[in-house]
Design a protein around this motif. Structure first.
Motif, PDB file in Angstrom:
ATOM      1  N   LYS A  51       0.829  -1.206   0.000  1.00 63.07           N
ATOM      2  CA  LYS A  51       0.000   0.000   0.000  1.00 63.07           C
ATOM      3  C   LYS A  51       0.865   1.258   0.000  1.00 63.07           C
ATOM      4  O   LYS A  51       0.594   2.229  -0.721  1.00 63.07           O
ATOM      5  CB  LYS A  51      -0.913   0.000   1.228  1.00 63.07           C
ATOM      6  N   ASN A  69      -6.451   7.384   2.888  1.00 68.90           N
ATOM      7  CA  ASN A  69      -6.530   8.748   3.387  1.00 68.90           C
ATOM      8  C   ASN A  69      -5.518   8.896   4.517  1.00 68.90           C
ATOM      9  O   ASN A  69      -5.838   8.715   5.689  1.00 68.90           O
ATOM     10  CB  ASN A  69      -7.945   9.069   3.866  1.00 68.90           C
ATOM     11  N   HIS A  74      -3.644   8.724  10.148  1.00 71.30           N
ATOM     12  CA  HIS A  74      -2.713   9.140  11.203  1.00 71.30           C
ATOM     13  C   HIS A  74      -3.457   9.839  12.340  1.00 71.30           C
ATOM     14  O   HIS A  74      -3.136   9.656  13.502  1.00 71.30           O
ATOM     15  CB  HIS A  74      -1.602  10.029  10.630  1.00 71.30           C
TER      16      HIS A  74
HETATM   17  C1  HEM Z   1       5.373  10.020  13.213  1.00 72.25           C
HETATM   18  C2  HEM Z   1       5.519   9.554  11.995  1.00 72.25           C
HETATM   19  C3  HEM Z   1       4.623   8.453  11.467  1.00 72.25           C
HETATM   20  C4  HEM Z   1       4.114   7.377  12.122  1.00 72.25           C
HETATM   21  C5  HEM Z   1       4.360   6.932  13.569  1.00 72.25           C
HETATM   22  C6  HEM Z   1       3.287   6.663  11.159  1.00 72.25           C
HETATM   23  C7  HEM Z   1       2.583   5.496  11.429  1.00 72.25           C
HETATM   24  C8  HEM Z   1       1.684   4.918  10.572  1.00 72.25           C
HETATM   25  C9  HEM Z   1       0.873   3.781  10.883  1.00 72.25           C
HETATM   26  C10 HEM Z   1       0.906   3.037  12.224  1.00 72.25           C
HETATM   27  C11 HEM Z   1       0.098   3.521   9.811  1.00 72.25           C
HETATM   28  C12 HEM Z   1      -0.925   2.389   9.667  1.00 72.25           C
HETATM   29  C13 HEM Z   1      -2.281   2.917   9.913  1.00 72.25           C
HETATM   30  C14 HEM Z   1      -3.286   1.827   9.746  1.00 72.25           C
HETATM   31  O1  HEM Z   1      -3.352   1.237   8.658  1.00 72.25           O
HETATM   32  O2  HEM Z   1      -4.010   1.561  10.702  1.00 72.25           O
HETATM   33  C15 HEM Z   1       0.430   4.490   8.794  1.00 72.25           C
HETATM   34  C16 HEM Z   1      -0.149   4.553   7.553  1.00 72.25           C
HETATM   35  C17 HEM Z   1       0.346   5.321   6.529  1.00 72.25           C
HETATM   36  N1  HEM Z   1       1.404   6.208   6.599  1.00 72.25           N
HETATM   37 FE1  HEM Z   1       2.346   6.783   8.277  1.00 72.25          FE
HETATM   38  N2  HEM Z   1       3.321   7.322   9.956  1.00 72.25           N
HETATM   39  C18 HEM Z   1       4.128   8.419  10.097  1.00 72.25           C
HETATM   40  C19 HEM Z   1       4.461   9.328   9.120  1.00 72.25           C
HETATM   41  C20 HEM Z   1       4.174   9.186   7.785  1.00 72.25           C
HETATM   42  C21 HEM Z   1       4.688  10.013   6.717  1.00 72.25           C
HETATM   43  C22 HEM Z   1       5.647  11.202   6.911  1.00 72.25           C
HETATM   44  C23 HEM Z   1       4.183   9.519   5.559  1.00 72.25           C
HETATM   45  C24 HEM Z   1       4.397   9.967   4.136  1.00 72.25           C
HETATM   46  C25 HEM Z   1       5.434  10.696   3.746  1.00 72.25           C
HETATM   47  C26 HEM Z   1       3.318   8.410   5.903  1.00 72.25           C
HETATM   48  C27 HEM Z   1       2.567   7.665   5.024  1.00 72.25           C
HETATM   49  C28 HEM Z   1       1.602   6.748   5.364  1.00 72.25           C
HETATM   50  C29 HEM Z   1       0.620   6.210   4.443  1.00 72.25           C
HETATM   51  C30 HEM Z   1       0.489   6.546   2.965  1.00 72.25           C
HETATM   52  C31 HEM Z   1      -0.179   5.325   5.179  1.00 72.25           C
HETATM   53  C32 HEM Z   1      -1.384   4.531   4.654  1.00 72.25           C
HETATM   54  C33 HEM Z   1      -2.610   5.411   4.862  1.00 72.25           C
HETATM   55  C34 HEM Z   1      -3.907   4.789   4.419  1.00 72.25           C
HETATM   56  O3  HEM Z   1      -4.111   3.583   4.608  1.00 72.25           O
HETATM   57  O4  HEM Z   1      -4.749   5.519   3.903  1.00 72.25           O
HETATM   58  N3  HEM Z   1       3.350   8.225   7.265  1.00 72.25           N
HETATM   59  N4  HEM Z   1       1.410   5.331   9.283  1.00 72.25           N
END
Ligand code: HEM
Length: 140
Positions: A51, A69, A74
């Motif tokens: 993904k 989304n 987040h």
């Molecule tokens: C503090 C920093 C971050 C943490 C701890 C974090 C943690 C997470 C976690 C745990 C998920 C899974 C959510 C779920 O499916 O239940 C997620 C999804 C995701 N994260 Fe992060 N994230 C962080 C920053 C970022 C950044 C900076 C980006 C992009 C540059 C990013 C991109 C994504 C994307 C695209 C998803 C999938 C969203 C969706 O399913 O619609 N994340 N993140």
């Protein structure tokens, strides 16, 4: 699909994503956030990484297969804190420089920093009404 933002192949994205999450899982600060949200099952991790790879292909203009989304995901996870963003972005930067050509690494790191800033800003803004001063405009 038109012109890409900068040259990067799908294989390079896959390699970066795999390397990045291998390091994230080992990180003492944000590893546990991912452990709680995604767990340890290999199949579920492959699904998450696939993904995220599609998120990057979408961001790059390579294809439009990503549906999700990130802001809402987040926001919905109260384990994710604004102050963790520099850690996430630092791991991303190191992984990018280790597995990609220099100019590609610089470009995707710059993009990640911009997206990270906006996600971090979103967390700060949207979570504020819960414990911050009252707002005169309705929360969205
Ligand atoms: C503090 C920093 C971050 C943490 C701890 C974090 C943690 C997470 C976690 C745990 C998920 C899974 C959510 C779920 O499916 O239940 C997620 C999804 C995701 N994260 Fe992060 N994230 C962080 C920053 C970022 C950044 C900076 C980006 C992009 C540059 C990013 C991109 C994504 C994307 C695209 C998803 C999938 C969203 C969706 O399913 O619609 N994340 N993140």
């Amino acid at each position: 699909m038109g012109i890409q933002k900068f040259p990067i192949t799908e294989e390079q994205i896959d390699t970066l994503v795999a390397e990045f999450y291998a390091r994230v899982r080992r990180d003492p600060d944000i590893g546990p956030v991912f452990l709680r949200a995604i767990g340890t099952d290999g199949e579920i991790w492959r699904h998450h990484e696939a993904k995220i790879a599609s998120f990057w292909r979408n961001a790059m203009g390579i294809d439009r297969s990503f549906s999700g989304n990130p802001m809402l995901k987040h926001l919905a996870n109260n384990d994710i804190l604004p102050e963790q963003f520099p850690i996430w972005l630092g791991i991303f930067e190191q992984a990018a420089h280790d597995v990609l050509p220099e100019s590609t690494a610089l470009s995707i790191v710059a993009l990640a920093n911009r997206i990270g800033e906006s996600l971090q800003f979103g967390l700060v803004q949207f979570r504020k009404p819960q414990d911050g001063p009252p707002s005169l405009t309705p929360a969205v």
